[in-house]
Each structure stands twice: as C-alpha cells, then as structure tokens.
Design a protein around this motif. Structure first.
Motif, PDB file in Angstrom:
ATOM      1  N   ALA A 292      84.542  22.290 156.993  1.00  0.00           N
ATOM      2  CA  ALA A 292      84.814  23.023 155.747  1.00  0.00           C
ATOM      3  C   ALA A 292      84.419  24.487 155.878  1.00  0.00           C
ATOM      4  O   ALA A 292      85.152  25.377 155.421  1.00  0.00           O
ATOM      5  N   LEU A 293      83.278  24.761 156.509  1.00  0.00           N
ATOM      6  CA  LEU A 293      82.843  26.141 156.702  1.00  0.00           C
ATOM      7  C   LEU A 293      83.854  26.930 157.523  1.00  0.00           C
ATOM      8  O   LEU A 293      84.236  28.050 157.180  1.00  0.00           O
ATOM      9  N   LEU A 294      84.288  26.332 158.631  1.00  0.00           N
ATOM     10  CA  LEU A 294      85.213  27.021 159.528  1.00  0.00           C
ATOM     11  C   LEU A 294      86.578  27.255 158.875  1.00  0.00           C
ATOM     12  O   LEU A 294      87.289  28.195 159.226  1.00  0.00           O
ATOM     13  N   ALA A 295      86.926  26.398 157.907  1.00  0.00           N
ATOM     14  CA  ALA A 295      88.260  26.481 157.296  1.00  0.00           C
ATOM     15  C   ALA A 295      88.332  27.454 156.130  1.00  0.00           C
ATOM     16  O   ALA A 295      89.436  27.817 155.706  1.00  0.00           O
ATOM     17  N   GLN A 296      87.190  27.897 155.582  1.00  0.00           N
ATOM     18  CA  GLN A 296      87.212  28.678 154.353  1.00  0.00           C
ATOM     19  C   GLN A 296      88.022  29.969 154.477  1.00  0.00           C
ATOM     20  O   GLN A 296      88.872  30.274 153.630  1.00  0.00           O
ATOM     21  N   THR A 297      87.745  30.753 155.508  1.00  0.00           N
ATOM     22  CA  THR A 297      88.442  32.041 155.641  1.00  0.00           C
ATOM     23  C   THR A 297      89.930  31.856 155.941  1.00  0.00           C
ATOM     24  O   THR A 297      90.766  32.503 155.297  1.00  0.00           O
ATOM     25  N   PRO A 298      90.325  30.985 156.904  1.00  0.00           N
ATOM     26  CA  PRO A 298      91.765  30.738 157.089  1.00  0.00           C
ATOM     27  C   PRO A 298      92.442  30.199 155.831  1.00  0.00           C
ATOM     28  O   PRO A 298      93.604  30.530 155.561  1.00  0.00           O
ATOM     29  N   ALA A 299      91.732  29.380 155.053  1.00  0.00           N
ATOM     30  CA  ALA A 299      92.319  28.861 153.817  1.00  0.00           C
ATOM     31  C   ALA A 299      92.611  29.994 152.841  1.00  0.00           C
ATOM     32  O   ALA A 299      93.670  30.034 152.205  1.00  0.00           O
ATOM     33  N   GLY A 300      91.676  30.937 152.731  1.00  0.00           N
ATOM     34  CA  GLY A 300      91.914  32.091 151.868  1.00  0.00           C
ATOM     35  C   GLY A 300      93.083  32.931 152.340  1.00  0.00           C
ATOM     36  O   GLY A 300      93.895  33.415 151.541  1.00  0.00           O
ATOM     37  N   ALA A 301      93.191  33.113 153.671  1.00  0.00           N
ATOM     38  CA  ALA A 301      94.316  33.877 154.230  1.00  0.00           C
ATOM     39  C   ALA A 301      95.651  33.181 153.941  1.00  0.00           C
ATOM     40  O   ALA A 301      96.654  33.840 153.626  1.00  0.00           O
TER      41      ALA A 301
ATOM     42  N   THR B 189      87.662  43.812 145.632  1.00  0.00           N
ATOM     43  CA  THR B 189      88.849  43.776 146.498  1.00  0.00           C
ATOM     44  C   THR B 189      90.126  44.166 145.763  1.00  0.00           C
ATOM     45  O   THR B 189      91.212  44.111 146.360  1.00  0.00           O
ATOM     46  N   GLU B 190      90.027  44.564 144.505  1.00  0.00           N
ATOM     47  CA  GLU B 190      91.222  44.893 143.730  1.00  0.00           C
ATOM     48  C   GLU B 190      91.981  46.038 144.394  1.00  0.00           C
ATOM     49  O   GLU B 190      91.422  47.074 144.753  1.00  0.00           O
ATOM     50  N   GLY B 191      93.284  45.826 144.578  1.00  0.00           N
ATOM     51  CA  GLY B 191      94.136  46.824 145.206  1.00  0.00           C
ATOM     52  C   GLY B 191      94.273  46.682 146.702  1.00  0.00           C
ATOM     53  O   GLY B 191      95.064  47.396 147.319  1.00  0.00           O
ATOM     54  N   THR B 192      93.526  45.734 147.309  1.00  0.00           N
ATOM     55  CA  THR B 192      93.576  45.592 148.768  1.00  0.00           C
ATOM     56  C   THR B 192      94.560  44.528 149.227  1.00  0.00           C
ATOM     57  O   THR B 192      94.991  44.543 150.381  1.00  0.00           O
ATOM     58  N   GLY B 193      94.866  43.563 148.362  1.00  0.00           N
ATOM     59  CA  GLY B 193      95.708  42.448 148.787  1.00  0.00           C
ATOM     60  C   GLY B 193      94.953  41.427 149.616  1.00  0.00           C
ATOM     61  O   GLY B 193      95.566  40.550 150.227  1.00  0.00           O
ATOM     62  N   ARG B 194      93.617  41.512 149.629  1.00  0.00           N
ATOM     63  CA  ARG B 194      92.802  40.600 150.447  1.00  0.00           C
ATOM     64  C   ARG B 194      91.817  39.809 149.591  1.00  0.00           C
ATOM     65  O   ARG B 194      90.755  39.416 150.053  1.00  0.00           O
ATOM     66  N   PHE B 195      92.179  39.541 148.344  1.00  0.00           N
ATOM     67  CA  PHE B 195      91.267  38.850 147.432  1.00  0.00           C
ATOM     68  C   PHE B 195      90.903  37.460 147.944  1.00  0.00           C
ATOM     69  O   PHE B 195      89.722  37.099 148.045  1.00  0.00           O
ATOM     70  N   ASN B 196      91.886  36.655 148.277  1.00  0.00           N
ATOM     71  CA  ASN B 196      91.618  35.259 148.597  1.00  0.00           C
ATOM     72  C   ASN B 196      90.969  35.070 149.960  1.00  0.00           C
ATOM     73  O   ASN B 196      90.120  34.194 150.126  1.00  0.00           O
ATOM     74  N   VAL B 197      91.336  35.893 150.928  1.00  0.00           N
ATOM     75  CA  VAL B 197      90.671  35.779 152.227  1.00  0.00           C
ATOM     76  C   VAL B 197      89.220  36.229 152.112  1.00  0.00           C
ATOM     77  O   VAL B 197      88.323  35.668 152.758  1.00  0.00           O
ATOM     78  N   SER B 198      88.950  37.229 151.259  1.00  0.00           N
ATOM     79  CA  SER B 198      87.563  37.650 151.018  1.00  0.00           C
ATOM     80  C   SER B 198      86.788  36.546 150.300  1.00  0.00           C
ATOM     81  O   SER B 198      85.626  36.265 150.625  1.00  0.00           O
ATOM     82  N   LEU B 199      87.443  35.902 149.336  1.00  0.00           N
ATOM     83  CA  LEU B 199      86.820  34.783 148.628  1.00  0.00           C
ATOM     84  C   LEU B 199      86.463  33.666 149.610  1.00  0.00           C
ATOM     85  O   LEU B 199      85.367  33.105 149.568  1.00  0.00           O
ATOM     86  N   GLY B 200      87.383  33.368 150.517  1.00  0.00           N
ATOM     87  CA  GLY B 200      87.128  32.336 151.518  1.00  0.00           C
ATOM     88  C   GLY B 200      86.002  32.716 152.465  1.00  0.00           C
ATOM     89  O   GLY B 200      85.149  31.890 152.807  1.00  0.00           O
ATOM     90  N   ALA B 201      85.991  33.977 152.910  1.00  0.00           N
ATOM     91  CA  ALA B 201      84.964  34.424 153.847  1.00  0.00           C
ATOM     92  C   ALA B 201      83.582  34.370 153.207  1.00  0.00           C
ATOM     93  O   ALA B 201      82.616  33.904 153.827  1.00  0.00           O
ATOM     94  N   LEU B 202      83.462  34.820 151.957  1.00  0.00           N
ATOM     95  CA  LEU B 202      82.166  34.775 151.289  1.00  0.00           C
ATOM     96  C   LEU B 202      81.744  33.346 150.974  1.00  0.00           C
ATOM     97  O   LEU B 202      80.549  33.021 151.009  1.00  0.00           O
ATOM     98  N   THR B 203      82.705  32.480 150.696  1.00  0.00           N
ATOM     99  CA  THR B 203      82.390  31.064 150.500  1.00  0.00           C
ATOM    100  C   THR B 203      81.816  30.457 151.775  1.00  0.00           C
ATOM    101  O   THR B 203      80.868  29.664 151.729  1.00  0.00           O
ATOM    102  N   ALA B 204      82.383  30.851 152.922  1.00  0.00           N
ATOM    103  CA  ALA B 204      81.851  30.377 154.198  1.00  0.00           C
ATOM    104  C   ALA B 204      80.433  30.882 154.423  1.00  0.00           C
ATOM    105  O   ALA B 204      79.569  30.156 154.924  1.00  0.00           O
ATOM    106  N   VAL B 205      80.171  32.140 154.031  1.00  0.00           N
ATOM    107  CA  VAL B 205      78.841  32.719 154.227  1.00  0.00           C
ATOM    108  C   VAL B 205      77.801  31.979 153.388  1.00  0.00           C
ATOM    109  O   VAL B 205      76.738  31.583 153.881  1.00  0.00           O
ATOM    110  N   PHE B 206      78.102  31.756 152.103  1.00  0.00           N
ATOM    111  CA  PHE B 206      77.091  31.060 151.307  1.00  0.00           C
ATOM    112  C   PHE B 206      77.061  29.567 151.639  1.00  0.00           C
ATOM    113  O   PHE B 206      76.029  28.899 151.471  1.00  0.00           O
ATOM    114  N   GLY B 207      78.171  29.041 152.173  1.00  0.00           N
ATOM    115  CA  GLY B 207      78.153  27.657 152.648  1.00  0.00           C
ATOM    116  C   GLY B 207      77.218  27.492 153.838  1.00  0.00           C
ATOM    117  O   GLY B 207      76.548  26.461 153.981  1.00  0.00           O
TER     118      GLY B 207
END
Length: 414
Positions: free
Chosen positions: A58-67, A337-355
């Motif tokens: 699950a940790l490894l998948a968070q960032t790719p899932a956001g992407a 992340t507003e205006g970057t187009g990277r909201f969900n990948v950032s959400l996934g990456a931070l989820t992996a970090v706190f995971g």
C-alpha cells in the motif's frame, strides 16, 4: 461550468459514496488477524508478516495511484474496479489457507485500496471546484466516519451471532452499495482539469507543472514531515492501550477496544463538520494546531491512571485529533498544489510519507515498552507528538490562499 454550488443530487451521491466506501477502502483491517487466528489457527508471526506485506504494498502504491487519478478521466471506473478487487480478494479468503495465497490476496487488496483516497478527493474537487472544496471535504469525512462506525457496529454484532466469516459478506454488501452510489455521480459533472489541481481563468495553463516544482515547495515538504511525525506518534497509541487493557482485564479488553473505536469515529463526525464549515473563515492553521496539540496531551494522560475506563476515555480524544487531521489533510494539499495539476500525485506521495510514519510507530513503541515499560512508551510518543506540534506552531505558515501567498512559483515558468 459553475462549481460554487454543486446540485444537491451530486452532493448526496458523494455523501453515500463516502458512507458505503468506508467499510471497503481499508479492506479487512483488524478483522483479518481475528479471522486467521480464530478460523485457520495461524501463528501471530505469520499473521503479522501478511499484514506487513500488504502494508508495504500500500505504501509503495500511494504515489503511482495519485498519478493515475491525475491522468485518467475514468475516475468513477477506477473506484468501482478497486472496490470489486478489494472485496473479491477478501471473499476468496474462506477458500484459501496457504500463506502464499493469503498474502497474494491481501497484497492485491492493498494495491487496489490505495486509489480510493485520491479518487474521492479528485472527484470531489472536480465537482465542487477549489472554493467549495473545504466544505465538501468536511462532508466526505463526516460520512466516512459515520460509515466506519456503522460498519464496525454491524461487524461486531453479526460476528458475535454468526462468526468472523460474516465480515466478508458485510463488505460485499457495502461494495454493491458503493458501486451504486458511484453510478449516481454523473461523469459529466467532474471537471478533470480542476480535479487534478489546474484552474480556469486568465493566466491559467492547461498542462501540469513539472515534479521539480513540488520538490522545491518547502511548505509542502514541511507539511509532509509534520504528517509523518503525527502518525509516528499516533499509530501505536491504540494498540498500546489495547495491550494495557488486556493485562488489566482480558475479558474486558476486546469489547472496550471495540467501543473505543466506534466512539472515536463518532467523535470524528462533528470534528469533520466543524472543519468543513469554518476552515474557510478561520483558516487552516488554528485547526492544525488544535489537532496536533491533542496528540501529546493524550500520550501524557495515559500515564495518569491504569483504570480501564480512564484509558478508554483518553483514547476518545483521538476522535478530535484524527478527525481534524483527516479533514484538513486534502484541503492543505489542495492549497499548496493549486494551479500545478499535481494535486492527486502530491496527495498520494504525502499519504505514503505519513503511512511510513504509521508503519514505524508500533515497532518503536514496542521496543520502548520492552526496555522501559508502557508509561515510557506513551511519554516517548507524546514527545514525538510535541515536536510535531512545535513544528506546526513555529514553522508551518497558514496555507489558506486568501491569507497567504502561494509558496509555489507559477507553473507557467517551468
């Protein structure tokens, strides 16, 4: 497309999706250990290894899932497929007994489950737009916690009457209901540009920013550190309380722990509603400070008494801290992340970090317990939580776009 006030039917569909998906998105959770121990008579070490493998996946998948969620316009289909995979993996368990087969099903379940958080956040942002996103996240978390509490009560009652295997069939019912709720969300209502954090209007760009932009966003990186410390301190507290309750009264340990989980989820409901209603007016930082302050207080209060009802009462404070944090997390990431187009990948990456922080927490706490006892472990976790609070207080700026300039450079300049 107007996003300031989505139609009531869209709001209700998202409400029910969050309610029914609450039981599905985390898979079997603690019920897996109960089932494998009670039905298949597995050793605790084997159970722990299966759960660790699923957690790592699950940790490894968070960032790719956001992407994936950032890129795909088929967000509803992703939710449906993931829900079916999670539930299918769990429904296979009564037919399997070997370590390899069980580990494989739970790894598939963990990989599929990693898409739920970014998918729900993206669909919500794509329907409401950034201005109404805060209120929508408050509703999302409210119905998610209510769904968790309801499913936990149903699981406990049905398992008592029919045995632990009934939990699988309860999840299947919830999956069917979540699929129907997903179908009620109109595909045309989701603005996929808004859903990934791009904006409309003068000066807006249609292409997402480069990943270097996120790595240079110091506020986003600082928030990631705060999240990791929060979960490093928080994740081990309930297991430690459960262990202390088992030592005090083994017969009371399971019902009190279950009651604690349900009650904490119910406390999270008004906290999520409060964040959704007031975070636009009061800003994000006051809520963050309150949520982060609760955690060191909990750790310190656990050492005051060994009375089972005192321990459960203190654990209820988790509903305040986790309720605030859960609702604010996607809102702050959206701000940064507003205006970057990277909201969900950032959400996934931070989820992996706190995971990762949550994964390390029980191990660290266990070592301290073994060396110095439970009080020392609680105080260690409280010290980590205190460091997180001081970091938020002294270093993390207000992220509300109306009260602080964005910490991101313009995507057009990349």
């Amino acid at each position: 497309m107007q996003h300031s006030r989505p139609p009531a039917s869209h709001q209700r569909a998202l409400d029910w999706l969050n309610f029914f998906l609450a039981d599905v998105r985390d898979g079997l959770g603690p019920y897996l250990a109960i089932y494998l121990l009670a039905v298949h008579h597995w050793q605790p070490a084997s159970i722990g290894l299966v759960m660790s493998l699923a957690g790592i996946a699950a940790l490894l998948a968070q960032t790719p899932a956001g992407a994936l969620i950032d890129r795909t316009p088929a967000k509803r289909a992703v939710v449906v497929i993931a829900a079916v995979l999670v539930t299918g993996s769990c429904l296979l368990l009564p037919l399997l007994s070997s370590f390899g087969a069980v580990a494989l099903t739970q790894t598939v379940s963990a990989l599929a489950g990693s898409v739920f958080a970014p998918a729900i956040a993206a669909i919500s942002l794509g329907i409401t737009g950034p201005k109404a996103f805060t209120a929508r996240v408050g509703r999302n978390e409210t119905f998610n916690h209510a769904g968790n509490a309801c499913s936990a009560m149903l699981a406990g009652g049905l398992a008592y009457l029919f045995g632990p295997v009934v939990v699988f069939y309860l999840m299947a019912v919830m999956t069917v209901a979540s699929v129907l709720a997903t179908a009620r969300v109109p595909a045309a209502a989701i603005d996929h540009q808004l859903a990934r954090g791009l904006v409309h209007g003068p000066g807006a760009v249609d292409q997402p920013a480069g990943f270097k932009l996120l790595l240079h966003n110091r506020t986003l990186l600082l928030f990631a550190v705060c999240c990791a410390l929060f979960h490093l301190a928080n994740a081990a507290m309930l297991p430690l309380v459960s262990q202390k309750l088992s030592q005090i009264d083994l017969n009371l340990a399971t019902p009190l722990t279950s009651a604690c989980i349900v009650a904490a989820q119910l406390v999270m409901v008004p906290m999520a509603l409060l964040v959704g209603a007031k975070a636009e007016h009061w800003g994000r930082k006051p809520f963050l400070l309150a949520g982060f302050l609760i955690l060191p207080l909990r750790g310190a209060l656990y050492v005051v008494s060994d009375n089972p009802f005192w321990l459960v009462g203190v654990q209820l404070l988790d509903g305040i801290g986790a309720g605030i944090f859960g609702a604010l997390f996607p809102i702050v990431v959206k701000d940064l992340t507003e205006g970057t187009g990277r909201f969900n990948v950032s959400l996934g990456a931070l989820t992996a970090v706190f995971g990762l922080g949550a994964a390390l927490s029980p191990g660290i706490a266990g070592l301290v317990v073994q060396a110095a006892g439970y009080d020392a472990a609680f105080l260690t976790l409280a010290a980590i939580a205190g460091a997180a609070f001081m970091l938020v207080l002294l270093a993390l700026p207000e992220t509300h776009p109306r009260t602080s300039p964005s910490s991101l450079p313009s995507p057009a300049g990349t």
